[in-house]
Scaffold this motif. Structure first.
Motif, PDB file in Angstrom:
ATOM      1  N   ARG A 149       0.864  -1.187   0.000  1.00 40.81           N
ATOM      2  CA  ARG A 149       0.000   0.000   0.000  1.00 40.81           C
ATOM      3  C   ARG A 149       0.890   1.223   0.000  1.00 40.81           C
ATOM      4  O   ARG A 149       1.973   1.214   0.583  1.00 40.81           O
ATOM      5  N   ASN A 150       0.418   2.271  -0.642  1.00 36.89           N
ATOM      6  CA  ASN A 150       1.210   3.496  -0.704  1.00 36.89           C
ATOM      7  C   ASN A 150       0.418   4.658  -0.110  1.00 36.89           C
ATOM      8  O   ASN A 150       0.292   5.721  -0.713  1.00 36.89           O
ATOM      9  N   GLY A 151      -0.148   4.420   1.063  1.00 34.29           N
ATOM     10  CA  GLY A 151      -0.799   5.494   1.797  1.00 34.29           C
ATOM     11  C   GLY A 151      -2.240   5.761   1.440  1.00 34.29           C
ATOM     12  O   GLY A 151      -2.891   6.588   2.083  1.00 34.29           O
ATOM     13  N   VAL A 152      -2.782   5.096   0.410  1.00 32.41           N
ATOM     14  CA  VAL A 152      -4.149   5.354  -0.040  1.00 32.41           C
ATOM     15  C   VAL A 152      -4.858   4.024  -0.245  1.00 32.41           C
ATOM     16  O   VAL A 152      -4.251   3.050  -0.701  1.00 32.41           O
ATOM     17  N   GLY A 153      -6.150   3.990   0.069  1.00 33.22           N
ATOM     18  CA  GLY A 153      -6.937   2.788  -0.189  1.00 33.22           C
ATOM     19  C   GLY A 153      -6.793   1.750   0.900  1.00 33.22           C
ATOM     20  O   GLY A 153      -6.266   2.006   1.991  1.00 33.22           O
ATOM     21  N   GLY A 154      -7.295   0.537   0.603  1.00 29.69           N
ATOM     22  CA  GLY A 154      -7.303  -0.541   1.579  1.00 29.69           C
ATOM     23  C   GLY A 154      -5.933  -1.174   1.764  1.00 29.69           C
ATOM     24  O   GLY A 154      -4.972  -0.883   1.045  1.00 29.69           O
ATOM     25  N   TYR A 155      -5.884  -2.086   2.732  1.00 30.26           N
ATOM     26  CA  TYR A 155      -4.637  -2.752   3.094  1.00 30.26           C
ATOM     27  C   TYR A 155      -4.568  -4.187   2.567  1.00 30.26           C
ATOM     28  O   TYR A 155      -3.589  -4.873   2.828  1.00 30.26           O
ATOM     29  N   SER A 156      -5.581  -4.633   1.841  1.00 26.72           N
ATOM     30  CA  SER A 156      -5.678  -6.068   1.571  1.00 26.72           C
ATOM     31  C   SER A 156      -5.959  -6.422   0.120  1.00 26.72           C
ATOM     32  O   SER A 156      -6.344  -7.554  -0.165  1.00 26.72           O
ATOM     33  N   ASP A 157      -5.776  -5.500  -0.817  1.00 28.77           N
ATOM     34  CA  ASP A 157      -6.205  -5.785  -2.181  1.00 28.77           C
ATOM     35  C   ASP A 157      -5.084  -5.757  -3.221  1.00 28.77           C
ATOM     36  O   ASP A 157      -5.346  -5.953  -4.406  1.00 28.77           O
ATOM     37  N   THR A 158      -3.844  -5.522  -2.816  1.00 31.17           N
ATOM     38  CA  THR A 158      -2.773  -5.336  -3.791  1.00 31.17           C
ATOM     39  C   THR A 158      -1.614  -6.280  -3.472  1.00 31.17           C
ATOM     40  O   THR A 158      -0.851  -6.043  -2.537  1.00 31.17           O
ATOM     41  N   LEU A 159      -1.500  -7.342  -4.261  1.00 30.96           N
ATOM     42  CA  LEU A 159      -0.486  -8.374  -4.033  1.00 30.96           C
ATOM     43  C   LEU A 159       0.778  -8.068  -4.830  1.00 30.96           C
ATOM     44  O   LEU A 159       0.729  -7.891  -6.046  1.00 30.96           O
ATOM     45  N   ALA A 160       1.901  -8.023  -4.119  1.00 34.77           N
ATOM     46  CA  ALA A 160       3.209  -7.872  -4.760  1.00 34.77           C
ATOM     47  C   ALA A 160       4.021  -9.137  -4.533  1.00 34.77           C
ATOM     48  O   ALA A 160       3.872  -9.817  -3.515  1.00 34.77           O
ATOM     49  N   ILE A 161       4.874  -9.447  -5.481  1.00 36.35           N
ATOM     50  CA  ILE A 161       5.786 -10.581  -5.375  1.00 36.35           C
ATOM     51  C   ILE A 161       7.208 -10.081  -5.548  1.00 36.35           C
ATOM     52  O   ILE A 161       7.486  -9.236  -6.409  1.00 36.35           O
ATOM     53  N   HIS A 162       8.097 -10.579  -4.707  1.00 36.08           N
ATOM     54  CA  HIS A 162       9.536 -10.345  -4.854  1.00 36.08           C
ATOM     55  C   HIS A 162      10.230 -11.700  -4.907  1.00 36.08           C
ATOM     56  O   HIS A 162       9.703 -12.695  -4.397  1.00 36.08           O
ATOM     57  N   HIS A 163      11.408 -11.738  -5.504  1.00 37.95           N
ATOM     58  CA  HIS A 163      12.127 -13.006  -5.614  1.00 37.95           C
ATOM     59  C   HIS A 163      13.621 -12.761  -5.456  1.00 37.95           C
ATOM     60  O   HIS A 163      14.125 -11.643  -5.658  1.00 37.95           O
ATOM     61  N   ALA A 164      14.329 -13.834  -5.056  1.00 33.89           N
ATOM     62  CA  ALA A 164      15.758 -13.709  -4.754  1.00 33.89           C
ATOM     63  C   ALA A 164      16.420 -15.065  -4.915  1.00 33.89           C
ATOM     64  O   ALA A 164      15.769 -16.109  -4.839  1.00 33.89           O
ATOM     65  N   PRO A 165      17.728 -15.078  -5.103  1.00 30.12           N
ATOM     66  CA  PRO A 165      18.442 -16.363  -5.192  1.00 30.12           C
ATOM     67  C   PRO A 165      18.585 -17.051  -3.842  1.00 30.12           C
ATOM     68  O   PRO A 165      18.818 -18.260  -3.787  1.00 30.12           O
ATOM     69  N   GLY A 166      18.474 -16.298  -2.742  1.00 28.74           N
ATOM     70  CA  GLY A 166      18.592 -16.870  -1.407  1.00 28.74           C
ATOM     71  C   GLY A 166      17.761 -16.077  -0.432  1.00 28.74           C
ATOM     72  O   GLY A 166      17.250 -14.983  -0.746  1.00 28.74           O
ATOM     73  N   LEU A 167      17.616 -16.596   0.772  1.00 29.74           N
ATOM     74  CA  LEU A 167      16.774 -15.942   1.761  1.00 29.74           C
ATOM     75  C   LEU A 167      17.242 -14.522   2.062  1.00 29.74           C
ATOM     76  O   LEU A 167      16.414 -13.618   2.267  1.00 29.74           O
ATOM     77  N   PHE A 168      18.544 -14.302   2.077  1.00 29.94           N
ATOM     78  CA  PHE A 168      19.074 -12.989   2.420  1.00 29.94           C
ATOM     79  C   PHE A 168      19.099 -12.031   1.222  1.00 29.94           C
ATOM     80  O   PHE A 168      19.552 -10.902   1.347  1.00 29.94           O
ATOM     81  N   GLY A 169      18.628 -12.496   0.059  1.00 31.83           N
ATOM     82  CA  GLY A 169      18.530 -11.614  -1.086  1.00 31.83           C
ATOM     83  C   GLY A 169      19.719 -11.728  -2.019  1.00 31.83           C
ATOM     84  O   GLY A 169      20.474 -12.702  -1.966  1.00 31.83           O
ATOM     85  N   PRO A 170      19.863 -10.728  -2.898  1.00 32.53           N
ATOM     86  CA  PRO A 170      19.051  -9.508  -2.982  1.00 32.53           C
ATOM     87  C   PRO A 170      17.658  -9.782  -3.567  1.00 32.53           C
ATOM     88  O   PRO A 170      17.518 -10.538  -4.529  1.00 32.53           O
ATOM     89  N   TRP A 171      16.652  -9.148  -2.974  1.00 29.00           N
ATOM     90  CA  TRP A 171      15.271  -9.311  -3.403  1.00 29.00           C
ATOM     91  C   TRP A 171      14.935  -8.283  -4.476  1.00 29.00           C
ATOM     92  O   TRP A 171      15.256  -7.100  -4.333  1.00 29.00           O
ATOM     93  N   GLU A 172      14.320  -8.738  -5.545  1.00 31.75           N
ATOM     94  CA  GLU A 172      13.919  -7.831  -6.616  1.00 31.75           C
ATOM     95  C   GLU A 172      12.438  -8.013  -6.923  1.00 31.75           C
ATOM     96  O   GLU A 172      11.877  -9.095  -6.738  1.00 31.75           O
ATOM     97  N   PRO A 173      11.775  -6.968  -7.398  1.00 29.55           N
ATOM     98  CA  PRO A 173      10.332  -7.049  -7.632  1.00 29.55           C
ATOM     99  C   PRO A 173       9.996  -7.862  -8.867  1.00 29.55           C
ATOM    100  O   PRO A 173      10.771  -7.918  -9.834  1.00 29.55           O
ATOM    101  N   HIS A 174       8.846  -8.496  -8.840  1.00 28.72           N
ATOM    102  CA  HIS A 174       8.314  -9.190 -10.003  1.00 28.72           C
ATOM    103  C   HIS A 174       8.073  -8.187 -11.120  1.00 28.72           C
ATOM    104  O   HIS A 174       7.739  -7.023 -10.884  1.00 28.72           O
TER     105      HIS A 174
END
Length: 515
Positions: free
Chosen positions: A366-391
């Protein structure tokens, strides 16, 4: 270079139109993005316009909103457009790809006003005008909408995300939009209903703990909720809680011979969530729960993951605008933060799993506007510690029915299954089980395989988390808990030999999302 034109009506040019243009321009720096004036739709009816103006003054204190009407843009583009975003509702250009937002199947936002004033969220979509096919579709969450302005901001902000996704991929084959016609609601009944709701909510908070979440548990062999798609079967018991706090978001775990449940405990006086642990034995909970992570900010959703023999937790702390990984240094009550996984993002309920040689994280953002439960983002990484990048297609889902995580992703011989919260009728009202049909850095698809609500098996008004470790399976839900004993006797009924609230009503499942 792609030339993108946003067609707007000079009589109905709103702040969110300007922000949409700026967002697309920032996302596509090599393209041109400009406005073109069109005859377009008429402005909002006077009654709705007056109501918005009154709310802006009385509810929002005169602060800017996405609904504000602005002066039409003076600088407009005359270049031939590759893509036209028709915010006017009747653009008739030739030879271009024309994308038109729809509200309940209608081309103007007056349909959104009618939906919100009738107490519903409109289905929002972006259609390819030439083919009639839906390019992107979703359902905004009105969970935090405080008035008509709040509802419209939820709609406009999520529609902007769908439009940006449609610009990236304007030609997928999809069904045509269903048209929903709603009866107009006059402003006065809407105002009176909202006033009655606010008074009722104030009285409710005066008399009751709201909401009072509790954790349910059971030992079960074989198929559980994820496999069966239902919460019936072995009876549920609930962990004992305290009158001045609630328990939610259970994550059971068997760790080095010790069985227990990590969960959020919120104290009603401080209104800040903490992570606690309840030990279990073969008969159930044993001993008193203990606090394990306390911070100055709110914590919840203590997601657990094992990595190289160590136990890690990712508690939800969206108010910090980050996702932080904690490591267990002494089970169960000593943890230390070891790595920031995401920065500068308001992400809730981060859920990590392994698939295809990578690590994946789902969360609602969420970016400060609207509900808290309707916008799904996915991130992925080669390992648990990252680096994490957006889908590549973030947000991959904009829909209150099947965006927000509701527990750990489960890998079975039949595929990956993710429990989600169905917040279309309110926060945490029901659960759905989604099968992940496709997941890679450029694509995501899921389909609904089951849907469940509280009922006689698990009485209450809400159901929003499911997790399992071995035989121990846990859910949670909210019940009506008056603060005073006489009210408890009036508001509870006997069910299965215990005082429980009247059970909630069932809902229906929506089929699929594919972006």
């Amino acid at each position: 270079m792609t030339h993108i034109v946003i067609a707007v009506s000079p009589a109905h040019f709103l702040r969110w139109h300007q922000q949409l243009r700026d967002s697309i321009a920032a996302r596509r720096p090599g393209d041109t993005v400009g406005f073109r004036l069109a005859s377009g739709s008429a402005p909002q009816p006077q009654a709705a316009a007056r109501l918005i103006a009154t709310e802006r003054l009385l509810v929002r204190g005169g602060k800017p909103t996405l609904c504000d009407r602005l002066e039409p843009p003076r600088a407009t583009t005359t270049v031939a457009a590759d893509i036209v975003i028709d915010l006017a509702g009747d653009y008739a250009g030739a030879g271009e790809i024309v994308l038109r937002p729809l509200y309940d199947g209608h081309p103007t936002d007056q349909a959104a006003v009618a939906a919100i004033m009738s107490g519903e969220a409109p289905v929002i979509a972006v259609a390819n005008v030439a083919t009639g096919a839906i390019v992107a579709e979703g359902l905004p969450s009105l969970e935090s909408a405080d008035c008509l302005i709040g509802g419209l901001e939820a709609v406009y902000s999520r529609l902007a995300l769908l439009i940006e996704a449609a610009v990236e991929n304007p030609r997928p084959a999809g069904a045509t939009a269903a048209r929903i016609d709603r009866a107009a609601v006059a402003p006065l009944p809407y105002i009176l209903r909202n006033l009655a709701f606010r008074c009722g909510r104030a009285l409710y908070h005066l008399c009751c703990h709201s909401p009072h979440w509790r954790v349910g548990w059971r030992f079960t062999q074989g198929r559980g909720v994820i496999d069966s798609g239902a919460i019936d079967g072995a009876p549920w018991r609930h962990m004992s809680d305290r009158q001045m706090g609630f328990a939610a978001d259970p994550f059971p775990i068997a760790w080095r011979g010790r069985l227990g449940v990590f969960f959020e405990r919120l104290d009603y006086q401080s209104n800040i969530g903490e992570i606690w642990y309840q030990a279990f034995n073969d008969a159930g909970p044993t001993g008193e729960p203990v606090p394990v992570i306390r911070e100055p900010w709110h914590l919840s959703y203590p997601f657990l993951i094992e990595e190289n023999g160590d136990l890690y937790m990712i508690p939800e702390a969206s108010m910090t605008r980050g996702v932080t990984l904690y490591r267990c240094i002494a089970f169960p009550d000593r943890w230390e933060p070891v790595a920031p996984l995401l920065d500068d993002v308001e992400a809730a309920d981060a859920t990590v799993f392994r698939h295809g040689g990578r690590y994946w994280m789902t969360s609602v953002v969420r970016n400060g506007v609207g509900g808290y439960s309707d916008t799904l983002a996915i991130h992925h990484a080669p390992g648990l510690f990252g680096p994490w990048e957006p889908h590549a297609r973030n947000p991959v889902v904009v829909d209150a029915r099947f965006a927000r995580p509701a527990g750990a992703v489960v890998a079975t011989p039949h595929g990956l299954f993710r429990p989600v919260q169905d917040c279309s009728r309110g926060y945490g009202k029901a659960l759905a089980i989604m099968r992940i049909d496709r997941l890679d850095p450029e694509n995501f698809a899921q389909s609904c395989v089951s849907h469940m609500s509280p009922g006689r098996t698990w009485p209450g008004a809400r159901l929003h988390t499911i997790n399992r470790s071995g035989r121990l399976e846990c859910i949670d839900g909210a019940i009506l808990t008056p603060k005073y004993l006489p009210l408890r006797k009036l508001t509870h009924e006997w069910i299965d030999g215990r005082r429980q609230p009247i059970e909630g009503a069932d809902q229906h499942c929506v089929a699929t999302t594919d972006r």
